[in-house]
Design an enzyme around this catalytic site. Structure first.
Site, PDB file in Angstrom:
ATOM      1  N   GLY A 165      47.578  57.162  37.791  1.00  0.00           N
ATOM      2  CA  GLY A 165      47.881  55.776  37.443  1.00  0.00           C
ATOM      3  C   GLY A 165      46.618  54.965  37.222  1.00  0.00           C
ATOM      4  O   GLY A 165      46.514  54.192  36.260  1.00  0.00           O
ATOM      5  N   ASP A 166      45.639  55.150  38.093  1.00  0.00           N
ATOM      6  CA  ASP A 166      44.370  54.427  37.962  1.00  0.00           C
ATOM      7  C   ASP A 166      43.621  54.842  36.704  1.00  0.00           C
ATOM      8  O   ASP A 166      43.107  53.996  35.965  1.00  0.00           O
ATOM      9  CB  ASP A 166      43.492  54.694  39.189  1.00  0.00           C
ATOM     10  CG  ASP A 166      44.016  54.026  40.435  1.00  0.00           C
ATOM     11  OD1 ASP A 166      43.887  52.802  40.553  1.00  0.00           O
ATOM     12  OD2 ASP A 166      44.559  54.731  41.302  1.00  0.00           O
ATOM     13  N   THR A 167      43.523  56.150  36.471  1.00  0.00           N
ATOM     14  CA  THR A 167      42.722  56.610  35.344  1.00  0.00           C
ATOM     15  C   THR A 167      43.396  56.283  34.010  1.00  0.00           C
ATOM     16  O   THR A 167      42.710  56.008  33.022  1.00  0.00           O
ATOM     17  CB  THR A 167      42.422  58.111  35.456  1.00  0.00           C
ATOM     18  OG1 THR A 167      43.636  58.842  35.668  1.00  0.00           O
ATOM     19  CG2 THR A 167      41.489  58.377  36.624  1.00  0.00           C
TER      20      THR A 167
END
Length: 394
Positions: A165-167
């Site tokens: 999700g972050d990347t």
């Protein structure tokens, strides 16, 4: 620094993964990334990773210069404002409203630097009823639809073992920055890029929404398969797993010949894409019966001979030993300041005229470049830097 963005200066604010990964992508393309860390311990990413020696920082901190700045006090906020005034891009992943609380709102920053591009990454975006909620990548994966469809059907939702999700949010943020830089070339205008963790995940959900809206279908967990796409799975050989993707008609015909069962390609149960989808379970069993009688080496050779998309299921040691990885420099060895030589993934994608790369190792200590950045960029002399350090500002 070289690379396509060698003339671009980025100030990276924020911690953990989304903002720093966006900064890594920009730095890999040659941008001068100045990372602001809190005085003392710095970004918590310095302590992330597995094993006694935490080396994940060496990847996400590469191609950056580190300065320390206490953003929670007025003098630190003023210092950051001066630094951002010299930048082309600001990357931040604080909770919405934090920049405004620090008198660093986009409106304020654009008054001093109208060409500034501000990439804001958060859990739910800068507006909407959820915008003031705390958000982590895993929550974005859950709300964006990823977590529900990952795992085995008879078990609770799982995760893929990475902070996807972050990347994803960082990658879309980087994409927005590149588009905004192009717009600025013709107009001189900066702008704000608003990326939310859950929306970044939503973008890669393929047909999940229209399938429900149009057909009333809710995608469920399906383990190692995509329902209706067959054969495309990880199959068991004598000595381990092996991935085969032969779901296209002509490719399946080649797989049938490789298996010594060419009649499967004309069998009404498997002759078409839709038929193979309806009979996915029994077809996977047929393929697995064949692979289980052979070694990975034997199956791999047969797939290459018949031009069938297939591959070994790699772990890190397999990647390091693979000649194709070596030939393309997909993994490189970097001389780091804290851990000596460390192998890591190379910069990507490949550009023919302005190649990306790893131009400097991750800064070993928070504030390692205080003298270099504050001195050269803002003209702050040694005595003043000493006062700022003694006051806990840097």
């Amino acid at each position: 620094m070289t690379g396509a963005l060698a003339d671009i200066r980025v100030v990276e604010m924020g911690q953990l993964l989304a903002g720093p990964f966006c900064g890594q992508l920009l730095g890999d393309m040659g941008a001068d990334v100045i990372k602001i860390e809190p005085p003392g311990a710095g970004d918590p990413m310095r302590l992330w990773g597995q094993g006694d020696d935490k080396v994940q920082w060496e990847v996400i901190g590469r191609n950056k210069r580190s300065v320390t700045c206490n953003l929670r006090v007025a003098e630190g906020q003023d210092l950051a404002r001066r630094l951002i005034g010299k930048a082309d891009v600001l990357v931040e992943n604080f909770k919405p409203g934090t920049l405004e609380k620090w008198d660093l709102s986009p409106a304020e920053l654009h008054r001093e630097n109208p060409g500034l591009i501000i990439a804001r990454m958060s859990g739910y975006g800068q507006d909407g009823p959820y915008s003031d909620r705390a958000g982590f990548g895993g929550i974005g994966e859950a709300m964006g639809g990823w977590r529900y469809i990952v795992g085995e059907p008879d078990r609770p939702p799982s995760r893929m073992g990475l902070s996807i999700g972050d990347t994803l949010c960082a990658t879309y943020g980087c994409m927005g920055i590149l588009a905004a830089l192009h717009h600025r070339e013709s107009t001189g205008e900066g702008q704000i890029i608003d990326t939310a963790l859950y929306e970044a995940v939503l973008q890669v959900m393929e047909g999940l929404i229209p399938e429900y809206d149009h057909n009333g279908i809710i995608r469920e967990r399906s383990g190692s398969i995509l329902p209706g796409i067959a054969p495309s799975n990880v199959y068991q050989c004598k000595d381990g797993p092996f991935m085969i993707g032969a779901n296209k008609d002509e490719i399946f015909a080649r797989l049938a010949r490789a298996m010594g069962q060419p009649e499967l390609a004309t069998d009404e149960r498997y002759a078409t894409h839709l038929a193979r989808g309806r009979n996915q379970t029994e077809l996977d069993a047929l393929v697995n019966d064949w692979t289980s009688q052979h070694t990975i080496e034997e199956v791999d050779a047969a797939m290459i001979a018949h031009s069938i998309p297939a591959g070994r299921v790699y772990r890190a040691p397999d990647m390091l030993a693979d000649p194709h990885f070596r030939a393309r420099d997909a993994i490189v060895e970097v001389e780091t300041e804290r851990h000596g030589k460390v192998k890591m993934q190379n910069a990507f994608p490949k550009l023919s005229k302005t190649p990306s790369g790893i131009f400097r190792p991750a800064p070993a200590e928070p504030g390692q470049h205080n003298a270099e950045v504050y001195g050269e960029l803002l003209g702050i002399d040694g005595a003043e830097r000493g006062r700022l350090a003694d006051s806990g500002i840097i």
